[in-house]
Design an enzyme around this catalytic site. Structure first.
Site, mmCIF file in Angstrom:
data_model
loop_
_atom_site.group_PDB
_atom_site.id
_atom_site.type_symbol
_atom_site.label_atom_id
_atom_site.label_comp_id
_atom_site.label_asym_id
_atom_site.label_seq_id
_atom_site.Cartn_x
_atom_site.Cartn_y
_atom_site.Cartn_z
ATOM 1 N NE ARG A 1 -15.878 -6.565 -14.929
ATOM 2 C CZ ARG A 1 -14.891 -5.961 -14.301
ATOM 3 N NH1 ARG A 1 -13.657 -6.322 -14.527
ATOM 4 N NH2 ARG A 1 -15.125 -5.010 -13.417
ATOM 5 C CG ASP B 1 -10.973 -11.180 -14.881
ATOM 6 O OD1 ASP B 1 -10.115 -11.781 -15.551
ATOM 7 O OD2 ASP B 1 -10.734 -10.707 -13.753
ATOM 8 C CG ASN B 2 -8.861 -7.449 -15.193
ATOM 9 O OD1 ASN B 2 -9.883 -7.399 -14.515
ATOM 10 N ND2 ASN B 2 -7.701 -7.851 -14.705
ATOM 11 C CE LYS C 1 -10.737 -2.113 -8.277
ATOM 12 N NZ LYS C 1 -9.946 -1.873 -9.493
ATOM 13 C CG ASP D 1 -10.607 -4.324 -13.171
ATOM 14 O OD1 ASP D 1 -11.256 -3.385 -12.701
ATOM 15 O OD2 ASP D 1 -10.991 -5.499 -13.106
ATOM 16 N N GLY E 1 -16.084 -8.974 -6.546
ATOM 17 C CA GLY E 1 -15.808 -9.465 -5.196
ATOM 18 C C GLY E 1 -15.585 -8.350 -4.201
ATOM 19 N NE ARG E 2 -10.540 -5.412 -5.377
ATOM 20 C CZ ARG E 2 -9.383 -4.823 -5.381
ATOM 21 N NH1 ARG E 2 -9.026 -4.103 -4.351
ATOM 22 N NH2 ARG E 2 -8.579 -4.955 -6.395
ATOM 23 N N GLY F 1 -16.617 -12.395 -10.702
ATOM 24 C CA GLY F 1 -17.643 -11.435 -10.281
ATOM 25 C C GLY F 1 -17.066 -10.325 -9.431
HETATM 26 P P1 AMP Z 1 -8.584 -8.223 -10.215
HETATM 27 O O1 AMP Z 1 -7.304 -8.967 -10.223
HETATM 28 O O2 AMP Z 1 -8.560 -6.976 -9.345
HETATM 29 O O3 AMP Z 1 -9.094 -7.918 -11.579
HETATM 30 O O4 AMP Z 1 -9.644 -9.146 -9.500
HETATM 31 C C1 AMP Z 1 -9.893 -10.453 -9.892
HETATM 32 C C2 AMP Z 1 -11.050 -11.002 -9.099
HETATM 33 O O5 AMP Z 1 -10.735 -11.031 -7.709
HETATM 34 C C3 AMP Z 1 -12.326 -10.198 -9.204
HETATM 35 O O6 AMP Z 1 -13.393 -11.094 -9.186
HETATM 36 C C4 AMP Z 1 -12.306 -9.353 -7.970
HETATM 37 O O7 AMP Z 1 -13.592 -8.940 -7.580
HETATM 38 C C5 AMP Z 1 -11.698 -10.300 -6.963
HETATM 39 N N1 AMP Z 1 -11.021 -9.600 -5.866
HETATM 40 C C6 AMP Z 1 -9.881 -8.897 -5.921
HETATM 41 N N2 AMP Z 1 -9.563 -8.396 -4.725
HETATM 42 C C7 AMP Z 1 -10.524 -8.788 -3.858
HETATM 43 C C8 AMP Z 1 -10.769 -8.597 -2.461
HETATM 44 N N3 AMP Z 1 -9.934 -7.883 -1.694
HETATM 45 N N4 AMP Z 1 -11.858 -9.161 -1.932
HETATM 46 C C9 AMP Z 1 -12.700 -9.883 -2.686
HETATM 47 N N5 AMP Z 1 -12.535 -10.099 -3.995
HETATM 48 C C10 AMP Z 1 -11.462 -9.567 -4.583
HETATM 49 MG MG MG Z 2 -10.600 -7.274 -12.483
#
Ligand code: AMP
Ligand code: MG
Length: 514
Positions: free
Chosen positions: A200, A269-270, A130, A279, A109-110, A107
């Site tokens: 996604r 997810d990407n 973001k 992403d 997360g940020r 989900g």
């Molecule tokens: P990503 O590798 O950027 O595609 O992120 C994978 C997952 O980690 C996704 O669910 C993001 O929302 C979560 N995520 C990445 N960085 C953070 C962060 N700094 N705080 C909270 N969730 C994060």
């Molecule tokens: Mg991602």
């Protein structure tokens, strides 16, 4: 099929600026879906927002006033300190396979989706922040983004758009005046991202893993209405949806391969349902041609190496097909028939990808007609490039001059550690060019329109990020952004962006910096 009518009433928050409020013209549809699709919450305010950049052209394309975005109120909105009129902020739920392992809940997360707007092109776009603070999907993360990754995503996504690759875009970047803790303490930032949607493969997996067939169906209906409207009229709409997504992914990955782009984290997810690149983490453009090239510091096994990208995309699509199976079965005569149909849809990936890749290679070589040996000719060149580790972008760019006549050969030849490797190939290429109806000048112009002069080279990106992070300003970022925004032009003064890294400048690893 559900339509994307968003008229169901939801009062919008007033920003209370004595009538001078920014009009985004939000017209939201995703927040009309059931609550289990997202969490409603506002961005978390930051200490001292400062504008880095507004994407003027993109803003206009979206019907937004760039000056309004640059105003105090605009920057507050872009930082998450104020909720724009008509926004209905939500964090989207999704799951995903990360490096092959399934995580049932990821989900946003940020990230927070502010809402949707209709562009001048008639397309509905998500406007997302973001780095806008923690959400129920943060899983212990801080919900924030560091300035470096924000600038990287801005630069690379805008470069991809200019290169003609489907991609999410960057509408704005702001710094937060707060620090984020990664390996070191870094300045925080928020990126405003624009996407055809944030659906996604992992969004389907989220509901499929919960065996919530009704939700999978709702999501599929939504994806059809938003991205594949023709599928609604097919005999089996969900199969048509799967086929459409497979086709767009095949096109997308072929485009990546033709410009030497390595995504770095091709987790499900990407992988976007709309067929956009999404992403940008530890992504990179390859310099020396090498099918095994990997830059991401977290990709130890080379799962997402340059040459593995088509396979990785197909693997992700197979996970999508699995997620869709329950609804595919509903429109099939039996579950077996649904599985067979899904497999058939997946089997179209490779021929579609290969056709797009070969067509693209032909254009890169200046071939406007089709001959049987073209693929072999292209593969032979690539093999020689791999053996000689020649710069992927520069080789094809210099071949634009060589396509006019052998006078241009010298520039290409010097890129090969063994010059004979190029000459041995060029003889056959010239023979083949002789069969073309075009003359050299026309051919060179056509080649310059597909073989970029300027890509966001890793060392240039890193230098721009380092300068900004060390509070030396954003001039390098601005200059590089300007350079990559017109990738097919040779502009005087920008030659340095066209050159590969010198050995001491070489970036061997990229980090997602999350
Ligand atoms: P990503 O590798 O950027 O595609 O992120 C994978 C997952 O980690 C996704 O669910 C993001 O929302 C979560 N995520 C990445 N960085 C953070 C962060 N700094 N705080 C909270 N969730 C994060
Ligand atoms: Mg991602």
């Amino acid at each position: 099929m559900s339509s994307l009518d968003s008229s169901a009433g939801m009062s919008s928050a007033s920003s209370g600026l004595n009538g001078r409020t920014i009009q985004f013209g939000f017209d939201n549809t995703y927040s009309r879906l059931p609550e289990l699709f997202y969490a409603r919450l506002n961005p978390t305010a930051v200490a001292a927002p400062q504008l880095v950049k507004v994407n003027v052209e993109l803003a206009r394309d979206l019907g937004l006033e760039p000056d309004a975005l640059r105003s105090h109120e605009g920057v507050e909105i872009l930082a998450g300190n104020r909720v724009a009129e008509g926004a209905e902020p939500i964090a989207l739920a999704y799951a995903g396979h990360q490096f092959g392992y399934f995580v049932p809940q990821l989900g946003d997360g940020r990230a927070i989706l502010l809402g949707e707007v209709l562009g001048h092109d008639g397309v509905r776009y998500d406007i997302q922040l973001k780095g806008s603070g923690p959400t129920p999907f943060s899983r212990g993360g801080d919900g924030r983004a560091a300035l470096g990754p924000v600038l990287r995503e801005y630069l690379v996504s805008e470069a991809m758009a200019a290169l003609g690759v489907p991609t999410t875009r960057a509408l704005a970047a702001v710094t937060t005046g707060e620090q984020v803790l990664r390996d070191t303490v870094l300045p925080g930032a928020v990126l405003t991202r624009v996407a055809a949607s944030h659906l996604r493969v992992g969004t389907f997996q989220y509901f499929a893993a919960r065996r919530d067939v009704k939700a999978v169906r709702l999501l599929a209906d939504y994806a059809i209405a938003r991205h594949y409207p023709a599928a609604a009229h097919a005999k089996q709409p969900y199969l048509a949806l799967l086929e459409g997504i497979v086709a767009r992914q095949a096109q997308l990955i072929a485009k990546w391969m033709l410009i030497g782009f390595i995504h770095g984290v091709m987790n499900t997810d990407n992988t976007s349902i709309s067929g956009e690149t999404i992403d940008y983490g530890p992504c990179a453009f390859m310099e020396a041609y090498d099918p095994a090239a990997v830059f991401s510091s977290i990709d130890h096994g080379g799962r997402y190496a340059y040459g593995n990208q088509p396979r990785a995309a197909l693997w992700n699509l197979a996970r999508l097909a699995e997620g869709l199976l329950p609804v595919l079965a509903q429109e099939s005569t039996s579950e077996e028939a649904a599985v067979a149909a899904a497999n058939q849809a997946l089997a179209t990936f490779e021929p579609r990808f290969e056709a797009a890749r070969i067509a693209g290679l032909r254009r890169k070589l200046g071939l406007l007609t089709e001959r049987e040996g073209d693929a072999a000719l292209a593969e032979d060149l690539l093999q020689r490039m791999a053996q000689n580790r020649t710069d992927f972008t520069l080789t094809f760019r210099r071949m634009c001059d060589a396509a006019i006549g052998p006078d241009g050969d010298a520039g290409v030849r010097t890129l090969f550690s063994e010059p004979g490797a190029y000459e041995g190939w060029a003889t056959g290429w010239r023979r083949r060019l002789d069969e073309e109806p075009t003359n050299g000048t026309v051919r060179a112009a056509a080649m310059r329109a597909v073989n970029p002069a300027i890509i966001p080279r890793n060392h240039s990106v890193e230098a721009a990020i380092a300068a900004a992070t060390r509070q030396q300003g954003f001039q390098q970022f601005e200059d590089l952004l300007d350079a990559v925004s017109r990738p097919y032009e040779d502009r005087p003064g920008l030659e340095k962006y066209a050159m590969p890294a010198r050995p001491e400048q070489c970036v061997l690893q990229t980090f997602c910096g999350t």
